[in-house]
Design an enzyme around this catalytic site. Structure first.
Site, PDB file in Angstrom:
ATOM      1  N   ARG A 160       0.841  -1.221   0.000  1.00  0.00           N
ATOM      2  CA  ARG A 160       0.000   0.000   0.000  1.00  0.00           C
ATOM      3  C   ARG A 160       0.868   1.261   0.000  1.00  0.00           C
ATOM      4  O   ARG A 160       0.572   2.248   0.684  1.00  0.00           O
ATOM      5  CB  ARG A 160      -0.934   0.037   1.212  1.00  0.00           C
ATOM      6  CG  ARG A 160      -1.833  -1.150   1.374  1.00  0.00           C
ATOM      7  CD  ARG A 160      -2.905  -1.242   0.287  1.00  0.00           C
ATOM      8  NE  ARG A 160      -3.827  -2.319   0.616  1.00  0.00           N
ATOM      9  CZ  ARG A 160      -3.660  -3.589   0.236  1.00  0.00           C
ATOM     10  NH1 ARG A 160      -2.622  -3.932  -0.520  1.00  0.00           N
ATOM     11  NH2 ARG A 160      -4.542  -4.499   0.578  1.00  0.00           N
ATOM     12  N   SER A 248     -10.431   1.090   3.789  1.00  0.00           N
ATOM     13  CA  SER A 248      -9.612   0.953   5.000  1.00  0.00           C
ATOM     14  C   SER A 248      -9.065   2.320   5.390  1.00  0.00           C
ATOM     15  O   SER A 248      -8.357   2.943   4.602  1.00  0.00           O
ATOM     16  CB  SER A 248      -8.429   0.016   4.753  1.00  0.00           C
ATOM     17  OG  SER A 248      -8.893  -1.218   4.298  1.00  0.00           O
ATOM     18  N   GLU A 345      -4.179   5.203   6.299  1.00  0.00           N
ATOM     19  CA  GLU A 345      -3.950   4.955   4.872  1.00  0.00           C
ATOM     20  C   GLU A 345      -4.518   6.112   4.037  1.00  0.00           C
ATOM     21  O   GLU A 345      -4.012   6.437   2.966  1.00  0.00           O
ATOM     22  CB  GLU A 345      -4.636   3.642   4.481  1.00  0.00           C
ATOM     23  CG  GLU A 345      -4.402   3.223   3.062  1.00  0.00           C
ATOM     24  CD  GLU A 345      -5.050   1.882   2.726  1.00  0.00           C
ATOM     25  OE1 GLU A 345      -4.543   0.841   3.192  1.00  0.00           O
ATOM     26  OE2 GLU A 345      -6.054   1.884   1.999  1.00  0.00           O
TER      27      GLU A 345
HETATM   28  P1  FAD Z   1      -8.153   9.909  -4.650  1.00  0.00           P
HETATM   29  O1  FAD Z   1      -8.859   9.505  -3.420  1.00  0.00           O
HETATM   30  O2  FAD Z   1      -8.821  10.933  -5.503  1.00  0.00           O
HETATM   31  O3  FAD Z   1      -6.673  10.266  -4.399  1.00  0.00           O
HETATM   32  C1  FAD Z   1      -5.850   9.436  -3.592  1.00  0.00           C
HETATM   33  C2  FAD Z   1      -4.419  10.005  -3.616  1.00  0.00           C
HETATM   34  O4  FAD Z   1      -3.877   9.863  -4.916  1.00  0.00           O
HETATM   35  C3  FAD Z   1      -4.343  11.499  -3.290  1.00  0.00           C
HETATM   36  O5  FAD Z   1      -3.144  11.740  -2.601  1.00  0.00           O
HETATM   37  C4  FAD Z   1      -4.322  12.159  -4.667  1.00  0.00           C
HETATM   38  O6  FAD Z   1      -3.672  13.426  -4.654  1.00  0.00           O
HETATM   39  C5  FAD Z   1      -3.514  11.141  -5.452  1.00  0.00           C
HETATM   40  N1  FAD Z   1      -3.896  11.125  -6.867  1.00  0.00           N
HETATM   41  C6  FAD Z   1      -5.089  10.802  -7.397  1.00  0.00           C
HETATM   42  N2  FAD Z   1      -5.042  10.873  -8.734  1.00  0.00           N
HETATM   43  C7  FAD Z   1      -3.795  11.245  -9.055  1.00  0.00           C
HETATM   44  C8  FAD Z   1      -3.127  11.516 -10.277  1.00  0.00           C
HETATM   45  N3  FAD Z   1      -3.740  11.399 -11.473  1.00  0.00           N
HETATM   46  N4  FAD Z   1      -1.835  11.904 -10.231  1.00  0.00           N
HETATM   47  C9  FAD Z   1      -1.164  12.035  -9.048  1.00  0.00           C
HETATM   48  N5  FAD Z   1      -1.750  11.801  -7.861  1.00  0.00           N
HETATM   49  C10 FAD Z   1      -3.049  11.411  -7.873  1.00  0.00           C
HETATM   50  N6  FAD Z   1      -7.849   0.454  -1.837  1.00  0.00           N
HETATM   51  C11 FAD Z   1      -7.144  -0.682  -2.020  1.00  0.00           C
HETATM   52  O7  FAD Z   1      -5.910  -0.632  -2.179  1.00  0.00           O
HETATM   53  N7  FAD Z   1      -7.753  -1.904  -2.024  1.00  0.00           N
HETATM   54  C12 FAD Z   1      -9.083  -2.043  -1.864  1.00  0.00           C
HETATM   55  O8  FAD Z   1      -9.599  -3.151  -1.894  1.00  0.00           O
HETATM   56  C13 FAD Z   1      -9.856  -0.854  -1.642  1.00  0.00           C
HETATM   57  N8  FAD Z   1     -11.183  -0.941  -1.411  1.00  0.00           N
HETATM   58  C14 FAD Z   1     -11.897   0.188  -1.169  1.00  0.00           C
HETATM   59  C15 FAD Z   1     -13.269   0.068  -0.913  1.00  0.00           C
HETATM   60  C16 FAD Z   1     -14.030   1.196  -0.679  1.00  0.00           C
HETATM   61  C17 FAD Z   1     -15.499   1.056  -0.395  1.00  0.00           C
HETATM   62  C18 FAD Z   1     -13.428   2.487  -0.728  1.00  0.00           C
HETATM   63  C19 FAD Z   1     -14.259   3.714  -0.522  1.00  0.00           C
HETATM   64  C20 FAD Z   1     -12.063   2.616  -0.957  1.00  0.00           C
HETATM   65  C21 FAD Z   1     -11.284   1.459  -1.174  1.00  0.00           C
HETATM   66  N9  FAD Z   1      -9.903   1.540  -1.419  1.00  0.00           N
HETATM   67  C22 FAD Z   1      -9.191   0.386  -1.646  1.00  0.00           C
HETATM   68  C23 FAD Z   1      -9.224   2.837  -1.413  1.00  0.00           C
HETATM   69  C24 FAD Z   1      -9.283   3.585  -2.786  1.00  0.00           C
HETATM   70  O9  FAD Z   1     -10.327   3.099  -3.563  1.00  0.00           O
HETATM   71  C25 FAD Z   1      -7.976   3.459  -3.542  1.00  0.00           C
HETATM   72  O10 FAD Z   1      -6.903   3.966  -2.803  1.00  0.00           O
HETATM   73  C26 FAD Z   1      -8.029   4.196  -4.897  1.00  0.00           C
HETATM   74  O11 FAD Z   1      -6.875   3.931  -5.652  1.00  0.00           O
HETATM   75  C27 FAD Z   1      -8.177   5.713  -4.746  1.00  0.00           C
HETATM   76  O12 FAD Z   1      -8.410   6.232  -6.039  1.00  0.00           O
HETATM   77  P2  FAD Z   1      -9.040   7.651  -6.273  1.00  0.00           P
HETATM   78  O13 FAD Z   1      -9.014   7.911  -7.735  1.00  0.00           O
HETATM   79  O14 FAD Z   1     -10.348   7.746  -5.606  1.00  0.00           O
HETATM   80  O15 FAD Z   1      -7.965   8.566  -5.561  1.00  0.00           O
HETATM   81  P1  NAP Z   2     -10.296  -9.909   5.122  1.00  0.00           P
HETATM   82  O1  NAP Z   2     -10.362 -10.822   3.950  1.00  0.00           O
HETATM   83  O2  NAP Z   2     -11.306 -10.051   6.204  1.00  0.00           O
HETATM   84  O3  NAP Z   2      -8.845 -10.000   5.773  1.00  0.00           O
HETATM   85  C1  NAP Z   2      -8.496  -9.216   6.910  1.00  0.00           C
HETATM   86  C2  NAP Z   2      -7.056  -8.814   6.794  1.00  0.00           C
HETATM   87  O4  NAP Z   2      -6.239  -9.961   6.859  1.00  0.00           O
HETATM   88  C3  NAP Z   2      -6.805  -8.153   5.454  1.00  0.00           C
HETATM   89  O5  NAP Z   2      -6.460  -6.830   5.683  1.00  0.00           O
HETATM   90  C4  NAP Z   2      -5.738  -8.980   4.774  1.00  0.00           C
HETATM   91  O6  NAP Z   2      -4.592  -8.256   4.407  1.00  0.00           O
HETATM   92  C5  NAP Z   2      -5.328 -10.027   5.783  1.00  0.00           C
HETATM   93  N1  NAP Z   2      -5.416 -11.365   5.140  1.00  0.00           N
HETATM   94  C6  NAP Z   2      -6.478 -12.184   5.130  1.00  0.00           C
HETATM   95  N2  NAP Z   2      -6.171 -13.329   4.480  1.00  0.00           N
HETATM   96  C7  NAP Z   2      -4.913 -13.206   4.049  1.00  0.00           C
HETATM   97  C8  NAP Z   2      -4.040 -14.035   3.305  1.00  0.00           C
HETATM   98  N3  NAP Z   2      -4.421 -15.243   2.880  1.00  0.00           N
HETATM   99  N4  NAP Z   2      -2.804 -13.581   3.040  1.00  0.00           N
HETATM  100  C9  NAP Z   2      -2.417 -12.378   3.461  1.00  0.00           C
HETATM  101  N5  NAP Z   2      -3.208 -11.533   4.156  1.00  0.00           N
HETATM  102  C10 NAP Z   2      -4.435 -11.945   4.461  1.00  0.00           C
HETATM  103  O7  NAP Z   2     -10.299  -8.392   4.604  1.00  0.00           O
HETATM  104  P2  NAP Z   2     -11.449  -7.520   3.951  1.00  0.00           P
HETATM  105  O8  NAP Z   2     -11.582  -6.286   4.719  1.00  0.00           O
HETATM  106  O9  NAP Z   2     -12.679  -8.349   3.698  1.00  0.00           O
HETATM  107  O10 NAP Z   2     -10.823  -7.109   2.554  1.00  0.00           O
HETATM  108  C11 NAP Z   2     -10.617  -8.048   1.546  1.00  0.00           C
HETATM  109  C12 NAP Z   2      -9.503  -7.572   0.639  1.00  0.00           C
HETATM  110  O11 NAP Z   2      -9.845  -6.295   0.064  1.00  0.00           O
HETATM  111  C13 NAP Z   2      -8.183  -7.352   1.375  1.00  0.00           C
HETATM  112  O12 NAP Z   2      -7.132  -7.748   0.536  1.00  0.00           O
HETATM  113  C14 NAP Z   2      -8.147  -5.874   1.636  1.00  0.00           C
HETATM  114  O13 NAP Z   2      -6.824  -5.349   1.650  1.00  0.00           O
HETATM  115  C15 NAP Z   2      -8.911  -5.315   0.429  1.00  0.00           C
HETATM  116  N6  NAP Z   2      -9.584  -4.074   0.827  1.00  0.00           N
HETATM  117  C16 NAP Z   2      -8.820  -2.952   0.941  1.00  0.00           C
HETATM  118  C17 NAP Z   2      -9.410  -1.750   1.283  1.00  0.00           C
HETATM  119  C18 NAP Z   2      -8.595  -0.482   1.329  1.00  0.00           C
HETATM  120  O14 NAP Z   2      -9.183   0.590   1.388  1.00  0.00           O
HETATM  121  N7  NAP Z   2      -7.292  -0.553   1.305  1.00  0.00           N
HETATM  122  C19 NAP Z   2     -10.777  -1.684   1.534  1.00  0.00           C
HETATM  123  C20 NAP Z   2     -11.503  -2.849   1.436  1.00  0.00           C
HETATM  124  C21 NAP Z   2     -10.899  -4.046   1.070  1.00  0.00           C
HETATM  125  P3  NAP Z   2      -4.508  -7.404   3.056  1.00  0.00           P
HETATM  126  O15 NAP Z   2      -5.338  -6.186   3.326  1.00  0.00           O
HETATM  127  O16 NAP Z   2      -3.066  -7.101   2.962  1.00  0.00           O
HETATM  128  O17 NAP Z   2      -5.015  -8.203   1.920  1.00  0.00           O
END
Ligand code: FAD
Ligand code: NAP
Length: 349
Positions: A160, A248, A345
């Site tokens: 991340r 998250s 994050e």
């Molecule tokens: P923004 O929120 O608009 O921006 C995020 C950052 O990136 C800011 O610092 C912004 O300045 C920068 N940025 C955006 N666009 C550019 C650009 N073109 N050039 C330079 N900088 C830029 N994330 C995960 O990793 N895994 C997940 O499973 C996941 N699940 C999510 C589920 C939900 C319900 C929500 C609401 C969020 C989730 N996220 C997840 C977080 C989010 O979706 C990601 O981080 C996504 O990449 C953000 O994209 P955005 O376009 O909305 O960025």
């Molecule tokens: P989950 O499956 O309930 O798991 C809980 C946590 O345990 C996760 O954060 C995940 O790490 C870790 N985990 C579980 N199983 C794993 C495995 N086999 N190997 C390594 N790590 C493991 O989590 P969840 O909330 O339902 O989300 C599912 C997936 O979507 C995850 O990968 C999560 O990162 C992603 N997600 C991300 C965001 C975001 O905003 N960043 C939001 C929603 C969902 P990891 O997170 O490293 O996978």
């Protein structure tokens, strides 16, 4: 197009109302260069607003790349190189790739946001990180508006994390991402219940399309996996259209093996996952928050989600101050009980 006094409510997912004094978006890189050449106000680069918290009621300026083109740059029998505009909705690109039978991003289905933001935090889910299939990232340096092109190694991708959250934080505008996707790939099913659900759904699909053509079989496999991932996500994660959130709010802490073992001695149930290397381990921030009794916790108009405690939610009209107060309380409780500092994050401006 330059607009003034724009509410960012429809452009962000947390449901916090912030006003942008200036708001400029364009689908043309040259137009962006021209605009910024004559503009000196500090600005925030916005994508889909799904990982941003504006902490003040007003922000001076916001800019957005809105280019959504997909260009097939090169292909071999094994792989494709595809260049995608930063403004494309991330999940539209995943859907497109799945329909082509290209492997790589299917586990990242239904992540909100844009293609341009995907490299910023190296989005990841269900055992896959976007860095696994990024060839290079293209854009502009904000200081002089010169072109930037970084290969995947130069992006310093980590869990991340990337150079765009560190040395180059708020220094660039990403305009395109080049992906390397595989034509003859393998599905990544080794995460939680993904394999079991995939196999159950796969058996329900008649093999009429599948067996004869490799391409069609790939599309079918990838489509089923995409549907499974979307279904798992929908069961657990709150829809920002219904309840404001940024996914998250905290990162999963990455600690040394020694620290993980010491903690596991004190808390034998503590889930410990492999880190990126032999020396590190990943802990579940959701588990830590649940253990301090905060799963489902409510504080006025904000709260910790009842199914996924890593997600802080806005029950309606909450201010950034209320969200930050909840962040502090959660982090303080986890620090007191486990000695672990939770890192946010979300990107704050
Ligand atoms: P923004 O929120 O608009 O921006 C995020 C950052 O990136 C800011 O610092 C912004 O300045 C920068 N940025 C955006 N666009 C550019 C650009 N073109 N050039 C330079 N900088 C830029 N994330 C995960 O990793 N895994 C997940 O499973 C996941 N699940 C999510 C589920 C939900 C319900 C929500 C609401 C969020 C989730 N996220 C997840 C977080 C989010 O979706 C990601 O981080 C996504 O990449 C953000 O994209 P955005 O376009 O909305 O960025
Ligand atoms: P989950 O499956 O309930 O798991 C809980 C946590 O345990 C996760 O954060 C995940 O790490 C870790 N985990 C579980 N199983 C794993 C495995 N086999 N190997 C390594 N790590 C493991 O989590 P969840 O909330 O339902 O989300 C599912 C997936 O979507 C995850 O990968 C999560 O990162 C992603 N997600 C991300 C965001 C975001 O905003 N960043 C939001 C929603 C969902 P990891 O997170 O490293 O996978």
């Amino acid at each position: 197009m330059l607009q003034h006094h724009v509410s960012l409510l429809p452009f962000t997912t947390f449901g916090v109302n912030t006003l942008a004094q200036d708001f400029f978006q364009t689908d043309s890189v040259q137009e962006m260069i021209d605009f910024l050449s004559a503009y000196s106000t500090p600005y925030v680069v916005l994508g889909g607003g799904s990982n941003i918290l504006f902490t003040r009621e007003k922000v001076s300026a916001v800019i957005r790349m809105d280019n959504k083109e997909i260009e097939l740059m090169h292909q071999t029998p094994e792989q494709v190189l595809v260049r995608v505009g930063a403004g494309m909705v991330w999940d539209d690109f995943v859907n497109f790739s799945v329909k082509q039978g290209w492997y790589g991003v299917e586990n990242l289905s239904a992540i909100p946001g844009t293609v341009g933001a995907a490299p910023v935090q190296n989005i990841g889910a269900y055992g896959v990180e976007v860095s696994d299939c990024i060839h290079s990232v293209q854009g502009l340096f904000r200081s002089n508006r010169e072109r930037m092109e970084l290969d995947a190694q130069a992006c310093k991708f980590a869990y991340r994390d990337s150079i765009f959250k560190r040395e180059l934080k708020d220094q660039t505008i990403i305009t395109h991402v080049v992906f390397r996707l595989r034509k003859n790939g393998e599905l990544q099913l080794n995460y939680g219940a993904v394999k079991e659900e995939y196999l159950r759904h796969r058996r329900l699909i008649p093999s009429a399309m599948g067996a004869s053509s490799g391409d069609l079989a790939a599309i079918e496999d990838l489509s089923v996996l995409r549907e499974v991932i979307i279904a798992i996500r929908n069961r657990k994660l709150p829809d920002p259209k219904v309840m404001g959130n940024v996914g998250s709010y905290f990162k999963n802490p990455v600690v040394s093996v020694k620290q993980a073992m010491a903690l596991q001695k004190l808390f034998p149930e503590l889930p410990v996952y492999p880190g990126k290397d032999d020396q590190s381990r990943k802990l579940s921030a959701a588990w830590l928050i649940e253990q301090v009794g905060m799963k489902g916790y409510k504080m006025a108009r904000v709260g910790v989600h009842k199914l996924q405690p890593l997600v802080l939610v806005n029950y309606g009209m909450a201010t950034a101050g209320e969200i930050l107060a909840l962040e502090n309380l959660v982090a303080l409780n986890v620090q007191s009980k486990f000695g672990i500092s939770l890192e946010a994050e979300v990107n704050k401006y």
